[in-house]
Design an enzyme around this catalytic site. Structure first.
Site, PDB file in Angstrom:
ATOM      1  N   ARG A   1     102.471  59.165 -12.992  1.00  0.00           N
ATOM      2  CA  ARG A   1     102.625  60.473 -13.624  1.00  0.00           C
ATOM      3  C   ARG A   1     101.498  61.408 -13.161  1.00  0.00           C
ATOM      4  NH1 ARG A   1     100.301  59.244 -19.795  1.00  0.00           N
ATOM      5  NH2 ARG A   1      98.273  60.181 -19.358  1.00  0.00           N
ATOM      6  N   GLY A   2     101.599  62.672 -13.568  1.00  0.00           N
ATOM      7  CA  GLY A   2     100.482  63.596 -13.374  1.00  0.00           C
ATOM      8  C   GLY A   2     100.163  63.835 -11.917  1.00  0.00           C
ATOM      9  N   GLU A   3      98.911  63.680 -11.564  1.00  0.00           N
ATOM     10  CA  GLU A   3      98.452  64.095 -10.236  1.00  0.00           C
ATOM     11  C   GLU A   3      97.781  62.969  -9.452  1.00  0.00           C
ATOM     12  OE1 GLU A   3      95.741  67.638  -8.416  1.00  0.00           O
ATOM     13  OE2 GLU A   3      97.020  67.920 -10.133  1.00  0.00           O
ATOM     14  N   ASP A   4      96.976  62.175 -10.144  1.00  0.00           N
ATOM     15  CA  ASP A   4      96.202  61.182  -9.392  1.00  0.00           C
ATOM     16  C   ASP A   4      96.976  59.883  -9.203  1.00  0.00           C
ATOM     17  OD1 ASP A   4      93.721  60.414  -8.089  1.00  0.00           O
ATOM     18  OD2 ASP A   4      93.524  58.978  -9.711  1.00  0.00           O
ATOM     19  N   SER A   5      97.665  59.413 -10.238  1.00  0.00           N
ATOM     20  CA  SER A   5      98.327  58.116 -10.096  1.00  0.00           C
ATOM     21  C   SER A   5      99.458  58.171  -9.073  1.00  0.00           C
ATOM     22  CB  SER A   5      98.815  57.577 -11.445  1.00  0.00           C
ATOM     23  OG  SER A   5      99.589  58.523 -12.125  1.00  0.00           O
TER      24      SER A   5
ATOM     25  N   ASP B   1      92.121  65.041 -14.591  1.00  0.00           N
ATOM     26  CA  ASP B   1      90.970  65.856 -14.179  1.00  0.00           C
ATOM     27  C   ASP B   1      89.760  64.975 -13.872  1.00  0.00           C
ATOM     28  OD1 ASP B   1      92.263  68.465 -14.834  1.00  0.00           O
ATOM     29  OD2 ASP B   1      92.264  67.583 -16.838  1.00  0.00           O
TER      30      ASP B   1
ATOM     31  N   TYR C   1     104.544  59.712 -19.475  1.00  0.00           N
ATOM     32  CA  TYR C   1     104.517  60.455 -20.731  1.00  0.00           C
ATOM     33  C   TYR C   1     105.720  59.967 -21.535  1.00  0.00           C
ATOM     34  CZ  TYR C   1     101.719  63.408 -17.623  1.00  0.00           C
ATOM     35  OH  TYR C   1     100.779  63.861 -16.714  1.00  0.00           O
TER      36      TYR C   1
ATOM     37  N   GLN D   1      89.449  52.341 -12.731  1.00  0.00           N
ATOM     38  CA  GLN D   1      90.253  52.879 -11.622  1.00  0.00           C
ATOM     39  C   GLN D   1      90.529  51.882 -10.487  1.00  0.00           C
ATOM     40  OE1 GLN D   1      88.401  56.590 -10.429  1.00  0.00           O
ATOM     41  NE2 GLN D   1      90.127  57.767 -11.213  1.00  0.00           N
TER      42      GLN D   1
HETATM   43  O1  TRH Z   1      96.580  61.326 -17.123  1.00  0.00           O
HETATM   44  P1  TRH Z   1      97.463  62.186 -16.327  1.00  0.00           P
HETATM   45  O2  TRH Z   1      98.724  62.553 -16.958  1.00  0.00           O
HETATM   46  O3  TRH Z   1      96.681  63.484 -15.913  1.00  0.00           O
HETATM   47  C1  TRH Z   1      97.273  64.770 -15.908  1.00  0.00           C
HETATM   48  C2  TRH Z   1      97.519  65.249 -14.514  1.00  0.00           C
HETATM   49  O4  TRH Z   1      96.432  65.132 -13.660  1.00  0.00           O
HETATM   50  C3  TRH Z   1      97.953  66.676 -14.548  1.00  0.00           C
HETATM   51  O5  TRH Z   1      98.163  67.163 -13.246  1.00  0.00           O
HETATM   52  C4  TRH Z   1      96.900  67.493 -15.233  1.00  0.00           C
HETATM   53  O6  TRH Z   1      97.238  68.809 -15.239  1.00  0.00           O
HETATM   54  C5  TRH Z   1      96.760  66.967 -16.628  1.00  0.00           C
HETATM   55  O7  TRH Z   1      96.381  65.607 -16.582  1.00  0.00           O
HETATM   56  C6  TRH Z   1      95.741  67.748 -17.407  1.00  0.00           C
HETATM   57  O8  TRH Z   1      97.855  61.457 -14.961  1.00  0.00           O
HETATM   58  P2  TRH Z   1      97.009  61.178 -13.628  1.00  0.00           P
HETATM   59  O9  TRH Z   1      96.751  62.455 -12.902  1.00  0.00           O
HETATM   60  O10 TRH Z   1      97.704  60.149 -12.898  1.00  0.00           O
HETATM   61  O11 TRH Z   1      95.609  60.633 -14.120  1.00  0.00           O
HETATM   62  C7  TRH Z   1      95.442  59.346 -14.650  1.00  0.00           C
HETATM   63  C8  TRH Z   1      94.121  58.772 -14.191  1.00  0.00           C
HETATM   64  O12 TRH Z   1      93.844  57.607 -14.913  1.00  0.00           O
HETATM   65  C9  TRH Z   1      94.126  58.400 -12.730  1.00  0.00           C
HETATM   66  O13 TRH Z   1      92.857  58.655 -12.158  1.00  0.00           O
HETATM   67  C10 TRH Z   1      94.369  56.908 -12.761  1.00  0.00           C
HETATM   68  C11 TRH Z   1      93.621  56.543 -14.000  1.00  0.00           C
HETATM   69  N1  TRH Z   1      94.021  55.290 -14.643  1.00  0.00           N
HETATM   70  C12 TRH Z   1      93.085  54.280 -14.729  1.00  0.00           C
HETATM   71  O14 TRH Z   1      91.971  54.396 -14.195  1.00  0.00           O
HETATM   72  N2  TRH Z   1      93.432  53.132 -15.390  1.00  0.00           N
HETATM   73  C13 TRH Z   1      94.660  52.953 -15.932  1.00  0.00           C
HETATM   74  O15 TRH Z   1      94.920  51.877 -16.521  1.00  0.00           O
HETATM   75  C14 TRH Z   1      95.607  54.009 -15.822  1.00  0.00           C
HETATM   76  C15 TRH Z   1      96.991  53.826 -16.399  1.00  0.00           C
HETATM   77  C16 TRH Z   1      95.260  55.163 -15.171  1.00  0.00           C
END
Ligand code: TRH
Length: 399
Positions: free
Chosen positions: A284-288, A25, A208, A268
């Protein structure tokens, strides 16, 4: 009809972000906010309810502050509806309000929006899904009743009938230049305390917890080349540390050909570089997953789990888009590998099929990336949408 004027165009955009769990988010809201400032010269205020999670992906954040400005984005701590430190009445009226990723704007603020002249454009930025229905719902409005005006649904997505994906100007060129620059990559790894020269396969593992992870690690131990797997701090790292406690002290654990290392969460922009520096990325998730696509390396996606396996439908929808232009054999292997990673299957067979096609996937991913970029980027599409709506529906009271 009211034409868009300078003050509307330059007016404040207020982004509401509630951190449900994990980092997606805030990750998405932070990228979007920065990009609106940097590339569209828009004044952005980001209200977020969890500054500690925010700090993980942006180390400059100071969780003790109620307000702060980073990268030109004004950040406000938004702890709860009646928080005394946030005086809603005193906030600058916004031209555009973004309710991001299923968060809910406080009632008191909704009333303020309804009384504003002209009222702001109210956008609901939705979660990412490749499902077909998204195209039909993108851009639709929903009347909110009680003089609340319309709320517009804005869907990110993988086709030109959606809002596209977050992508900053020239990102792929910058990442490709980094991929071509061995010295820059070496410097990057050194900052993480790693000398990577011996490794022929570098893997990032942002995931995860996974019940069958051991079956995959076993395959990597048996390869004929040295393999580095870096795991960002978090759930999976903790799980592995139960077996290899040294991991949490930053030590490298060697298991035959496989070298495991837990790394700190990166800011990021550095995480983007990590994805470009690795030969294979688990995301995983949405952004990565979006970032993995820009990096152009082979990737495997672990989708955020939902009740009744609803996430598997979303995964299938993504695979339909992603694999559409692949040769049949490559598409079958990709589908099978993603599916195994998202269920509790043993991973031996899927890895043994996936490993030999990695180069083919790396080549394909560059075509896929170009295809995605043809849809425009999400921030620009949002700005374009807002401009169109300002011309047609400048104000709640006129609807
Ligand atoms: O952390 P997430 O599992 O987030 C999830 C999903 O967005 C999911 O859709 C949502 O419903 C849930 O949260 C509540 O995975 P995601 O989306 O990849 O987000 C990780 C963020 O962290 C992304 O912006 C990349 C960032 N990141 C860093 O900035 N540095 C890092 O070292 C890592 C591993 C990630």
């Amino acid at each position: 009809m009211q034409q868009l004027n300078q003050s509307d165009e330059r007016g404040l955009w207020r982004v509401f972000c509630s951190v449900v769990d994990n980092f997606g988010d805030i990750g998405i809201c932070w990228r979007l906010s920065r990009q609106l400032v940097a590339e569209h010269n828009i004044r952005v205020e980001l209200l977020v309810d969890d500054l500690h999670s925010f700090k993980q992906i942006c180390p400059q954040v100071r969780p003790e502050l109620a307000s702060q400005t980073i990268a030109g984005v004004e950040i406000l701590f938004w702890p709860e509806e009646n928080c005394p430190s946030l005086n809603w009445q005193q906030l600058t009226p916004a031209a555009v309000v973004i309710e991001a990723l299923a968060c809910t704007i406080p009632d008191v603020y909704k009333q303020l929006m309804a009384s504003q002249q002209p009222a702001p454009l109210w956008l609901n930025l939705e979660y990412l899904s490749a499902e077909a229905w998204v195209e039909g719902c993108h851009g639709l409005s929903s009347p909110q009743g009680h003089g609340g005006g319309n709320k517009y649904f804005f869907f990110p997505g993988f086709s030109n009938k959606t809002g596209g994906l977050l992508y900053e100007q020239d990102l792929s060129q910058r990442l490709d230049a980094f991929k071509a620059d061995n010295q820059a990559q070496q410097r990057f790894w050194q900052q993480l305390g790693l000398n990577t020269e011996q490794f022929e396969l570098k893997i990032s593992m942002f995931a995860y917890s996974h019940s069958q992870i051991a079956s995959l690690l076993k395959q990597w131990q048996q390869l004929t080349v040295d393999v580095l797997c870096v795991i960002p701090q978090g759930e999976l790292a903790n799980e592995l540390a139960r077996q290899y406690p040294q991991l949490l002290c930053g030590a490298i654990v060697q298991l035959n050909q496989l070298y495991l290392k837990v790394i700190p969460f990166l800011a990021q922009p550095d995480y983007d570089l990590l994805l470009a520096a690795c030969d294979l990325n688990f995301v995983r998730g949405e952004d990565s997953i979006i970032r993995a696509q820009w990096a152009g390396r082979p990737f495997i996606w672990q989708i955020y789990r939902q009740q009744e396996n609803a996430h598997l439908l979303k995964l299938a929808a993504f695979l339909d888009h992603y694999c559409r232009q692949m040769p049949i054999g490559l598409a079958d292997i990709t589908r099978q590998s993603f599916l195994s990673w998202n269920t509790d299957s043993d991973l031996t067979d899927s890895w043994n099929s996936f490993y030999p096609v990695m180069q083919q996937l790396a080549d394909y991913n560059l075509l896929w990336r170009a295809q995605l970029l043809a849809n425009g980027d999400l921030a620009s599409n949002l700005v374009h949408f807002a401009k169109k709506k300002f011309i047609i529906t400048p104000n709640f009271s006129q609807q």
